[in-house]
Design a protein around this motif. Structure first.
Motif, short mmCIF file in Angstrom:
data_model
loop_
_atom_site.label_atom_id
_atom_site.label_comp_id
_atom_site.label_asym_id
_atom_site.label_seq_id
_atom_site.Cartn_x
_atom_site.Cartn_y
_atom_site.Cartn_z
N ILE A 1 -7.74 1.94 -12.26
CA ILE A 1 -7.26 0.53 -11.37
C ILE A 1 -5.95 -0.40 -12.03
O ILE A 1 -5.16 -0.68 -11.84
CB ILE A 1 -8.09 -0.27 -11.16
CG1 ILE A 1 -8.72 1.12 -9.44
CG2 ILE A 1 -8.19 -1.04 -10.03
CD1 ILE A 1 -10.38 0.50 -8.95
N VAL A 2 -7.21 -0.32 -13.10
CA VAL A 2 -5.97 -1.72 -14.18
C VAL A 2 -4.77 -0.80 -14.62
O VAL A 2 -3.66 -1.78 -14.66
CB VAL A 2 -7.12 -2.15 -15.90
CG1 VAL A 2 -5.97 -3.01 -15.91
CG2 VAL A 2 -8.47 -2.88 -14.41
N GLY B 1 6.06 -0.99 -10.22
CA GLY B 1 6.87 -0.26 -9.06
C GLY B 1 7.93 0.88 -8.67
O GLY B 1 9.21 -0.24 -9.47
N VAL C 1 -3.51 1.36 -13.05
CA VAL C 1 -2.01 1.55 -12.42
C VAL C 1 -1.38 0.26 -11.37
O VAL C 1 -0.46 0.44 -11.67
CB VAL C 1 -2.54 2.27 -10.79
CG1 VAL C 1 -1.87 2.63 -9.51
CG2 VAL C 1 -3.05 3.84 -10.55
N LEU C 2 -2.12 -0.80 -11.62
CA LEU C 2 -2.46 -1.59 -11.43
C LEU C 2 -0.96 -2.63 -12.37
O LEU C 2 -0.37 -3.15 -12.11
CB LEU C 2 -2.60 -2.82 -10.99
CG LEU C 2 -3.95 -2.98 -9.63
CD1 LEU C 2 -4.81 -3.83 -9.40
CD2 LEU C 2 -2.51 -3.02 -8.94
N LEU C 3 -1.11 -2.56 -13.34
CA LEU C 3 -0.29 -2.77 -15.01
C LEU C 3 1.27 -2.03 -14.42
O LEU C 3 2.55 -2.64 -14.80
CB LEU C 3 -0.44 -2.50 -15.87
CG LEU C 3 -1.66 -3.89 -16.40
CD1 LEU C 3 -2.42 -3.10 -17.36
CD2 LEU C 3 -1.46 -4.57 -16.65
N GLN C 4 1.72 -0.65 -14.11
CA GLN C 4 2.51 -0.37 -13.89
C GLN C 4 4.02 -0.57 -12.96
O GLN C 4 3.40 -1.30 -11.81
CB GLN C 4 2.64 1.35 -13.61
CG GLN C 4 1.47 2.24 -14.71
CD GLN C 4 1.77 3.80 -13.27
OE1 GLN C 4 2.46 4.09 -12.76
NE2 GLN C 4 0.93 4.25 -14.22
N THR D 1 -3.00 6.27 -17.74
CA THR D 1 -2.56 6.64 -16.15
C THR D 1 -3.52 8.54 -15.83
O THR D 1 -4.73 8.83 -15.60
CB THR D 1 -1.97 6.86 -14.87
OG1 THR D 1 -1.20 5.66 -15.58
CG2 THR D 1 -2.63 6.50 -13.79
#
Length: 83
Positions: free
Chosen positions: A20-21, A28, A23-26, A61
């Motif tokens: 989760i962390v 967009g 993916v959220l750091l990538q 990821t």
């Protein structure tokens, strides 16, 4: 077997939080008209970006997703056949 199942569950939770962390750091992907206009300039100027943080986050990821899937399948197999 209960202890092994508990250890796998703890590692599975750690993998899921890490996934989760990461993916959220990538960053967009740009979509729509602003992405079409600004995306062309980024291709010429931002070539080093792919080698930096985004590339590392992509690899992390993939690693965490594969680990999450393997642990999930292993946990299901353990609970079905060994418990």
């Amino acid at each position: 077997m209960e202890i092994l199942s508990l250890i796998i569950k703890i590692v599975l939770v750690a993998f899921s939080v890490f996934l989760i962390v990461v993916v959220l750091l990538q960053s967009g992907a740009k979509t729509g008209v602003p992405g079409a206009i600004g995306g062309g300039a980024e291709l010429m100027v931002g070539k080093k970006k792919a080698r930096g943080m985004d590339a590392m986050l992509k690899r992390l990821t993939k690693f965490s997703a594969v680990g999450f899937m393997i642990l999930s399948v292993l946990l299901v197999i353990m609970q079905k056949y060994w418990m």
